[in-house]
Design a protein around this motif. Structure first.
Motif, PDB file in Angstrom:
ATOM      1  N   VAL A  80       0.807  -1.224   0.000  1.00  0.00           N
ATOM      2  CA  VAL A  80       0.000   0.000   0.000  1.00  0.00           C
ATOM      3  C   VAL A  80       0.841   1.275   0.000  1.00  0.00           C
ATOM      4  CG1 VAL A  80      -2.013  -1.088   1.053  1.00  0.00           C
ATOM      5  CG2 VAL A  80      -0.271  -0.064   2.522  1.00  0.00           C
ATOM      6  N   GLY A  81       2.163   1.144  -0.018  1.00  0.00           N
ATOM      7  CA  GLY A  81       3.005   2.326  -0.065  1.00  0.00           C
ATOM      8  C   GLY A  81       4.451   1.983  -0.357  1.00  0.00           C
ATOM      9  N   VAL A  82       5.143   2.918  -1.012  1.00  0.00           N
ATOM     10  CA  VAL A  82       6.584   2.824  -1.215  1.00  0.00           C
ATOM     11  C   VAL A  82       7.206   3.793  -0.221  1.00  0.00           C
ATOM     12  CG1 VAL A  82       8.492   3.173  -2.831  1.00  0.00           C
ATOM     13  CG2 VAL A  82       6.326   2.219  -3.648  1.00  0.00           C
ATOM     14  N   ILE A  83       8.129   3.301   0.583  1.00  0.00           N
ATOM     15  CA  ILE A  83       8.685   4.094   1.685  1.00  0.00           C
ATOM     16  C   ILE A  83       9.815   4.992   1.199  1.00  0.00           C
ATOM     17  CG2 ILE A  83       9.911   3.944   3.887  1.00  0.00           C
ATOM     18  CD1 ILE A  83       8.287   1.394   4.433  1.00  0.00           C
ATOM     19  N   ASP A  84       9.732   6.270   1.587  1.00  0.00           N
ATOM     20  CA  ASP A  84      10.779   7.248   1.272  1.00  0.00           C
ATOM     21  C   ASP A  84      11.873   7.226   2.334  1.00  0.00           C
ATOM     22  OD1 ASP A  84       9.517   8.236  -1.073  1.00  0.00           O
ATOM     23  OD2 ASP A  84       8.162   9.381   0.203  1.00  0.00           O
ATOM     24  N   HIS A  85      11.462   7.212   3.600  1.00  0.00           N
ATOM     25  CA  HIS A  85      12.448   7.094   4.680  1.00  0.00           C
ATOM     26  C   HIS A  85      11.772   6.586   5.947  1.00  0.00           C
ATOM     27  CE1 HIS A  85      11.059  11.234   5.710  1.00  0.00           C
ATOM     28  NE2 HIS A  85      11.285  10.827   6.940  1.00  0.00           N
ATOM     29  N   ILE A  86      12.598   6.033   6.838  1.00  0.00           N
ATOM     30  CA  ILE A  86      12.137   5.569   8.140  1.00  0.00           C
ATOM     31  C   ILE A  86      12.994   6.245   9.194  1.00  0.00           C
ATOM     32  CG2 ILE A  86      11.858   3.592   9.696  1.00  0.00           C
ATOM     33  CD1 ILE A  86      11.656   1.814   7.168  1.00  0.00           C
ATOM     34  N   GLU A  87      12.327   6.868  10.169  1.00  0.00           N
ATOM     35  CA  GLU A  87      13.020   7.501  11.287  1.00  0.00           C
ATOM     36  C   GLU A  87      12.462   6.909  12.571  1.00  0.00           C
ATOM     37  OE1 GLU A  87      13.298  11.802  13.469  1.00  0.00           O
ATOM     38  OE2 GLU A  87      12.938  11.777  11.313  1.00  0.00           O
ATOM     39  N   ILE A  88      13.347   6.404  13.424  1.00  0.00           N
ATOM     40  CA  ILE A  88      12.944   5.833  14.705  1.00  0.00           C
ATOM     41  C   ILE A  88      13.752   6.507  15.801  1.00  0.00           C
ATOM     42  CG2 ILE A  88      12.837   3.733  16.114  1.00  0.00           C
ATOM     43  CD1 ILE A  88      12.578   2.149  13.480  1.00  0.00           C
ATOM     44  N   ALA A  89      13.045   7.107  16.764  1.00  0.00           N
ATOM     45  CA  ALA A  89      13.682   7.785  17.906  1.00  0.00           C
ATOM     46  C   ALA A  89      14.751   8.776  17.446  1.00  0.00           C
ATOM     47  CB  ALA A  89      14.264   6.761  18.874  1.00  0.00           C
ATOM     48  N   GLY A  90      14.432   9.534  16.416  1.00  0.00           N
ATOM     49  CA  GLY A  90      15.337  10.562  15.927  1.00  0.00           C
ATOM     50  C   GLY A  90      16.460  10.064  15.046  1.00  0.00           C
ATOM     51  N   LYS A  91      16.521   8.745  14.804  1.00  0.00           N
ATOM     52  CA  LYS A  91      17.593   8.179  13.968  1.00  0.00           C
ATOM     53  C   LYS A  91      17.000   7.710  12.643  1.00  0.00           C
ATOM     54  CE  LYS A  91      20.886   4.417  13.689  1.00  0.00           C
ATOM     55  NZ  LYS A  91      21.116   3.060  14.103  1.00  0.00           N
ATOM     56  N   MET A  92      17.593   8.159  11.544  1.00  0.00           N
ATOM     57  CA  MET A  92      17.159   7.735  10.219  1.00  0.00           C
ATOM     58  C   MET A  92      17.704   6.328   9.964  1.00  0.00           C
ATOM     59  SD  MET A  92      15.336   9.173   7.760  1.00  0.00           S
ATOM     60  CE  MET A  92      15.560  10.913   8.068  1.00  0.00           C
ATOM     61  N   THR A  93      16.800   5.346   9.848  1.00  0.00           N
ATOM     62  CA  THR A  93      17.247   3.979   9.625  1.00  0.00           C
ATOM     63  C   THR A  93      17.186   3.595   8.148  1.00  0.00           C
ATOM     64  OG1 THR A  93      15.045   3.029  10.033  1.00  0.00           O
ATOM     65  CG2 THR A  93      16.530   3.246  11.935  1.00  0.00           C
TER      66      THR A  93
END
Length: 100
Positions: A80-93
């Motif tokens: 249902v989506g193509v991910i551009d970015h993932i950020e967890i707890a202020g950290k770009m994973t």
């Protein structure tokens, strides 16, 4: 929702009528922090025009049948989506333009 990488495709000549014309892709679930494989690959119906190598969002169960493409279709998993970015707890994973 599951985050995963599209790693392949499935072609089925014989299938129920509702699946005719639907793009079926193989998605490898990923750990969102490490982006390492996390579980067994699954077949998902593509609803957003994704392709091999892209990191995507996948829904399962009855949610997979809530898109215009999958409504009233016997599916258990849909992209249902193509991910551009993932950020967890202020950290770009993950960032799409930088890869995994």
């Amino acid at each position: 929702m599951i985050v995963g990488e599209v790693v392949g495709s499935v072609v089925a000549t014989s299938k129920v009528e509702q699946l005719t014309g639907k793009k079926m892709l193989v998605v490898q679930p990923l750990d969102m922090e490490t982006l390492k494989p996390d579980g067994k690959p699954l077949v998902s119906i593509d609803t957003v025009g994704s392709g091999v190598g892209e990191v995507v969002m996948v829904v399962g169960g009855s949610s997979a049948r809530q898109t215009n493409i999958t409504k009233d279709t016997p599916v258990d998993s849909a992209i249902v989506g193509v991910i551009d970015h993932i950020e967890i707890a202020g950290k770009m994973t993950f960032q799409a333009n930088k890869g995994k």
